[in-house]
Design a protein around this motif. Structure first.
Motif, mmCIF file in Angstrom:
data_model
loop_
_atom_site.group_PDB
_atom_site.id
_atom_site.type_symbol
_atom_site.label_atom_id
_atom_site.label_comp_id
_atom_site.label_asym_id
_atom_site.label_seq_id
_atom_site.Cartn_x
_atom_site.Cartn_y
_atom_site.Cartn_z
ATOM 1 N N ALA A 1 8.848 1.877 4.228
ATOM 2 C CA ALA A 1 10.196 0.476 3.584
ATOM 3 C C ALA A 1 10.872 0.469 2.502
ATOM 4 O O ALA A 1 12.212 1.022 1.429
ATOM 5 N N LEU A 2 10.350 -0.279 1.310
ATOM 6 C CA LEU A 2 10.252 -0.878 0.186
ATOM 7 C C LEU A 2 10.151 0.559 -0.435
ATOM 8 O O LEU A 2 10.844 0.572 -1.468
ATOM 9 N N ALA A 3 9.490 1.535 -0.304
ATOM 10 C CA ALA A 3 9.493 2.644 -1.609
ATOM 11 C C ALA A 3 10.824 3.608 -1.697
ATOM 12 O O ALA A 3 10.900 4.146 -2.059
ATOM 13 N N PHE A 4 11.034 3.369 -0.007
ATOM 14 C CA PHE A 4 12.313 4.267 0.170
ATOM 15 C C PHE A 4 13.855 3.512 -0.089
ATOM 16 O O PHE A 4 15.074 4.321 0.413
ATOM 17 N N PHE A 5 13.733 2.305 -0.189
ATOM 18 C CA PHE A 5 14.617 1.213 -0.352
ATOM 19 C C PHE A 5 15.428 0.706 -1.497
ATOM 20 O O PHE A 5 16.714 1.068 -1.999
ATOM 21 N N PHE A 6 14.834 0.666 -2.809
ATOM 22 C CA PHE A 6 15.294 0.404 -3.904
ATOM 23 C C PHE A 6 15.832 1.217 -5.012
ATOM 24 O O PHE A 6 16.645 1.021 -5.009
ATOM 25 N N ILE A 7 14.575 2.272 -5.005
ATOM 26 C CA ILE A 7 14.619 3.571 -5.950
ATOM 27 C C ILE A 7 16.551 4.350 -5.819
ATOM 28 O O ILE A 7 17.423 4.020 -6.436
ATOM 29 N N PRO A 8 16.817 4.408 -4.275
ATOM 30 C CA PRO A 8 18.151 4.890 -4.181
ATOM 31 C C PRO A 8 19.045 4.290 -3.344
ATOM 32 O O PRO A 8 20.229 4.973 -4.330
ATOM 33 N N LEU A 9 18.506 3.154 -3.488
ATOM 34 C CA LEU A 9 20.083 2.185 -3.094
ATOM 35 C C LEU A 9 20.671 2.016 -5.030
ATOM 36 O O LEU A 9 21.703 1.720 -5.097
ATOM 37 N N THR A 10 19.773 2.056 -5.647
ATOM 38 C CA THR A 10 19.527 1.928 -7.500
ATOM 39 C C THR A 10 20.675 2.700 -7.620
ATOM 40 O O THR A 10 21.943 2.458 -8.707
ATOM 41 N N THR A 11 19.954 4.029 -6.805
ATOM 42 C CA THR A 11 20.799 5.550 -7.689
ATOM 43 C C THR A 11 22.326 5.190 -6.969
ATOM 44 O O THR A 11 23.173 5.853 -7.740
ATOM 45 N N ILE A 12 21.815 5.046 -5.988
ATOM 46 C CA ILE A 12 23.788 4.438 -5.713
ATOM 47 C C ILE A 12 24.764 3.586 -6.315
ATOM 48 O O ILE A 12 25.678 3.700 -6.315
ATOM 49 N N THR A 13 23.650 2.573 -6.564
ATOM 50 C CA THR A 13 24.720 1.602 -7.190
ATOM 51 C C THR A 13 25.081 2.363 -8.402
ATOM 52 O O THR A 13 26.501 1.563 -8.785
ATOM 53 N N ILE B 1 0.584 -1.328 -0.439
ATOM 54 C CA ILE B 1 -0.485 0.360 -0.152
ATOM 55 C C ILE B 1 0.797 1.526 0.042
ATOM 56 O O ILE B 1 0.644 1.980 -0.631
ATOM 57 N N PHE B 2 1.767 1.407 1.402
ATOM 58 C CA PHE B 2 2.816 2.421 0.826
ATOM 59 C C PHE B 2 3.361 3.188 0.138
ATOM 60 O O PHE B 2 3.951 3.555 -0.450
ATOM 61 N N ALA B 3 4.114 0.929 -0.371
ATOM 62 C CA ALA B 3 5.322 1.431 -1.813
ATOM 63 C C ALA B 3 4.776 1.402 -2.708
ATOM 64 O O ALA B 3 5.120 3.044 -3.839
ATOM 65 N N ILE B 4 2.806 1.382 -3.449
ATOM 66 C CA ILE B 4 2.412 1.864 -4.229
ATOM 67 C C ILE B 4 2.175 3.555 -4.174
ATOM 68 O O ILE B 4 2.668 4.525 -5.143
ATOM 69 N N ILE B 5 2.125 4.195 -3.398
ATOM 70 C CA ILE B 5 2.104 5.749 -3.173
ATOM 71 C C ILE B 5 3.000 6.597 -2.955
ATOM 72 O O ILE B 5 2.871 6.998 -3.237
ATOM 73 N N LEU B 6 4.362 6.023 -2.570
ATOM 74 C CA LEU B 6 5.213 6.531 -1.863
ATOM 75 C C LEU B 6 6.436 6.581 -3.175
ATOM 76 O O LEU B 6 7.210 7.226 -3.328
ATOM 77 N N SER B 7 6.371 4.751 -3.505
ATOM 78 C CA SER B 7 7.593 5.226 -5.162
ATOM 79 C C SER B 7 7.479 6.295 -6.012
ATOM 80 O O SER B 7 8.598 6.476 -6.325
ATOM 81 N N PRO B 8 6.399 6.037 -6.377
ATOM 82 C CA PRO B 8 6.633 7.783 -7.312
ATOM 83 C C PRO B 8 7.066 9.106 -7.265
ATOM 84 O O PRO B 8 7.560 9.697 -7.602
ATOM 85 N N LEU B 9 6.927 10.012 -6.148
ATOM 86 C CA LEU B 9 7.631 10.324 -4.923
ATOM 87 C C LEU B 9 8.444 10.213 -5.103
ATOM 88 O O LEU B 9 9.450 11.457 -5.654
ATOM 89 N N VAL B 10 9.142 8.791 -4.551
ATOM 90 C CA VAL B 10 10.730 9.125 -4.094
ATOM 91 C C VAL B 10 10.958 8.876 -5.365
ATOM 92 O O VAL B 10 12.106 9.494 -5.718
ATOM 93 N N GLY B 11 11.254 8.171 -6.391
ATOM 94 C CA GLY B 11 11.365 8.482 -7.726
ATOM 95 C C GLY B 11 11.201 9.526 -8.731
ATOM 96 O O GLY B 11 12.543 9.997 -9.271
ATOM 97 N N LYS B 12 10.886 9.803 -8.735
ATOM 98 C CA LYS B 12 10.710 11.681 -8.656
ATOM 99 C C LYS B 12 10.926 12.441 -8.136
ATOM 100 O O LYS B 12 11.563 13.829 -8.665
ATOM 101 N N ASN B 13 11.264 12.508 -7.199
ATOM 102 C CA ASN B 13 12.607 13.711 -6.207
ATOM 103 C C ASN B 13 13.750 12.846 -5.473
ATOM 104 O O ASN B 13 14.521 14.158 -5.148
ATOM 105 N N ILE B 14 13.940 12.297 -6.334
ATOM 106 C CA ILE B 14 15.392 11.346 -5.826
ATOM 107 C C ILE B 14 16.315 12.555 -5.974
ATOM 108 O O ILE B 14 17.653 12.183 -5.451
#
Length: 521
Positions: free
Chosen positions: A379-391, A321-334
């Protein structure tokens, strides 16, 4: 065969062709991601129906993951050898065939073989779906295309446990695989109809057959060692010792070979880049913890807490639920934030969730069990995209595709290993707690004599009363063992945080950003 140098990318699709192309690619992606989670809540039913232990049932998960990981490094070579459209459609249709084989499997060996095939052919589907989708949209709409694709990959993990649980309770478990057939056939047909005239050029490229062979042997041997170690008493077994020795030797030769070959199947030189190795190691360990606990929780609920597959699925689904809501926001503002801070926040939330679960007891109600699951979505929303950005930050532009493939390989493999390790530790700790609790049942214990007297008074014989007490001890021991795994996982998440801060994030170019969005799922 046309020359790659002369190749001009086709113009973006228009109108209904783009709409149907997006639907077909999204459906194939949805089917792929769904299958990685749909079987989790069905493991007890599958194991019981095929006459194996729940521990052996987890091979349904690990065989898919290992085969999927092995296929990932081959995607680039295969797409250049056969063309992206042909490879994607072939992968989808083979996925349909292997799903049909999974549903009809008469025994565990056949099911594991079919799941391994399914995992292998699924490997190219995710990166190629993203590539074909991006080619369908003009550059100005690339962000919207990736948002649509990302939403598909986030909704599937929510639907997987719900659908898997409902099917298992209301029909034969084979239908969790059969439902892929109409989806896959339609997705493959529509994709070929729309994209076959947009095929990419092909060329014969050398393939590192020695490196690939060594990789398959090393990974397969260590996964078999992890899966079979518990039932064969680990290193007291010749088979386990042999598998370990084979894995170590094959892996050692693999490392040496990959550093010296002109066309390595895995470019290990990428680990010289600080951001890449810190990000990849952090991602792999974190994902192994996530997957291990994701499989353990429904097993504990169904085996020892009396939950049906549907109820377990309902409890697992809110993670998205939170992953769906927050992931687009995290991706847009990374780009506005330090990805190390976002990853640190994700790891802290994971640790809090697992710490909450480490205090579960046998009287915990549905709401109490669900709260950590809902929070985990943050946690899922703030996990994949930022860590892939670092990688991928700091990786040379011409190495982005290789780096993305290698990090995905390590992540998927980590998930398979984590599943086996978590279930093994859970069973070992259950045995230990059972022995400790059983020691308290003796004639000198007021609690045990009182419990026996109460059960005798209710009409049970002494043997029946002792059997009932043993079932209660089984439940308590499994719960305490699950708490141990949850607590240890929480501690490891906190220990990972300093590793993330060894990275030196850099701004990524457009190509790297697209790969980050793909690798994040």
């Amino acid at each position: 065969m046309s020359s790659p140098a002369a190749y001009t990318p086709p113009a973006p699709l228009q109108g209904s062709a783009r709409l149907w192309g997006t639907i077909a690619l999204s459906a194939a992606t949805f089917m792929n991601v769904l299958d990685s989670s749909i079987a989790n809540v069905s493991l007890p039913a599958i194991a019981g129906d095929l006459g194996v232990s729940p521990n052996q049932g987890t091979w349904v998960i690990t065989s898919f993951g290992v085969a999927n990981a092995i296929a990932l490094p081959l995607t680039g070579w295969l797409s250049q050898r056969f063309g992206q459209v042909r490879l994607f459609v072939t992968s989808v249709l083979l996925f349909v065939l292997s799903s049909w084989m999974c549903g009809l499997a008469p025994n565990m060996n056949m099911l594991i073989a079919a799941r391994a095939l399914q995992g292998f052919v699924a490997g190219p589907m995710m990166p190629l779906a993203q590539t074909l989708l991006l080619s369908s949209y003009p550059p100005a709409m690339a962000g919207m295309a990736m948002a649509l694709w990302a939403m598909t990959t986030l909704v599937a993990p929510v639907m997987g446990p719900l659908l898997g649980g409902w099917i298992t309770d209301n029909a034969h478990w084979g239908w969790i695989f059969f439902i892929n057939i109409p989806v896959g056939v339609l997705a493959g047909f529509i994709t070929w109809t729309i994209f076959h005239k947009r095929e990419t050029p092909t060329r014969k490229l050398p393939i590192d057959t020695v490196g690939l062979g060594l990789l398959v042997v090393a990974v397969t041997a260590i996964q078999m060692m992890l899966d079979r170690g518990k039932e064969l008493d680990w290193f007291h077994s010749t088979e386990i010792v042999t598998l370990t020795v084979v894995s170590v030797i094959a892996f050692a030769y693999f490392i040496v070979w990959e550093f010296t070959d002109d066309h390595p199947v895995v470019d290990l030189k990428l680990f010289k880049v600080r951001n890449f190795w810190t990000g990849t190691v952090s991602m792999s360990v974190a994902y192994s913890l996530f997957m291990g606990n994701l499989v353990l929780l429904p097993l504990w609920l169904q085996q020892f807490m009396g939950y049906t597959s549907t109820q377990a699925g309902m409890l697992m689904a809110p993670v998205g639920i939170f992953a769906i809501i927050l992931s687009p926001l995290v991706g847009k503002n990374i780009a506005k934030f330090d990805p190390r801070k976002l990853t640190t926040f994700a790891f802290i939330v994971f640790a809090v969730v697992l710490f909450m679960r480490s205090h579960f007891n046998t009287s915990a109600d549905f709401g109490t069990l669900m709260i950590p699951t809902v929070i985990q979505g943050v946690a899922l929303a703030f996990f994949f995209i930022p860590l892939t950005t670092i990688t991928l930050g700091g990786v040379p532009a011409d190495k982005i595709a290789s780096a993305s493939g290698l990090s995905s390989f390590a992540r998927v493999l980590g998930g398979s290993f984590g599943t086996s390790i978590a279930i093994t530790i859970w069973q070992d700790r259950t045995t230990m707690h059972h022995a400790q609790l059983t020691e308290m049942i003796n004639r000198g214990s007021n609690a045990s004599t009182s419990a026996l007297a109460g059960l005798n008074a209710s009409g049970m014989s002494t043997d029946q009363a002792l059997s009932q007490i043993n079932r209660m001890i089984d439940q308590q021991a499994a719960t305490l063992a699950a708490n141990d795994v949850f607590y240890a996982s929480a501690v490891i998440f906190m220990v990972l945080i300093p590793l993330v801060w060894l990275a030196r994030p850099k701004r990524m170019g457009a190509a790297a950003a697209k790969e980050a969005a793909a690798g994040a799922h």
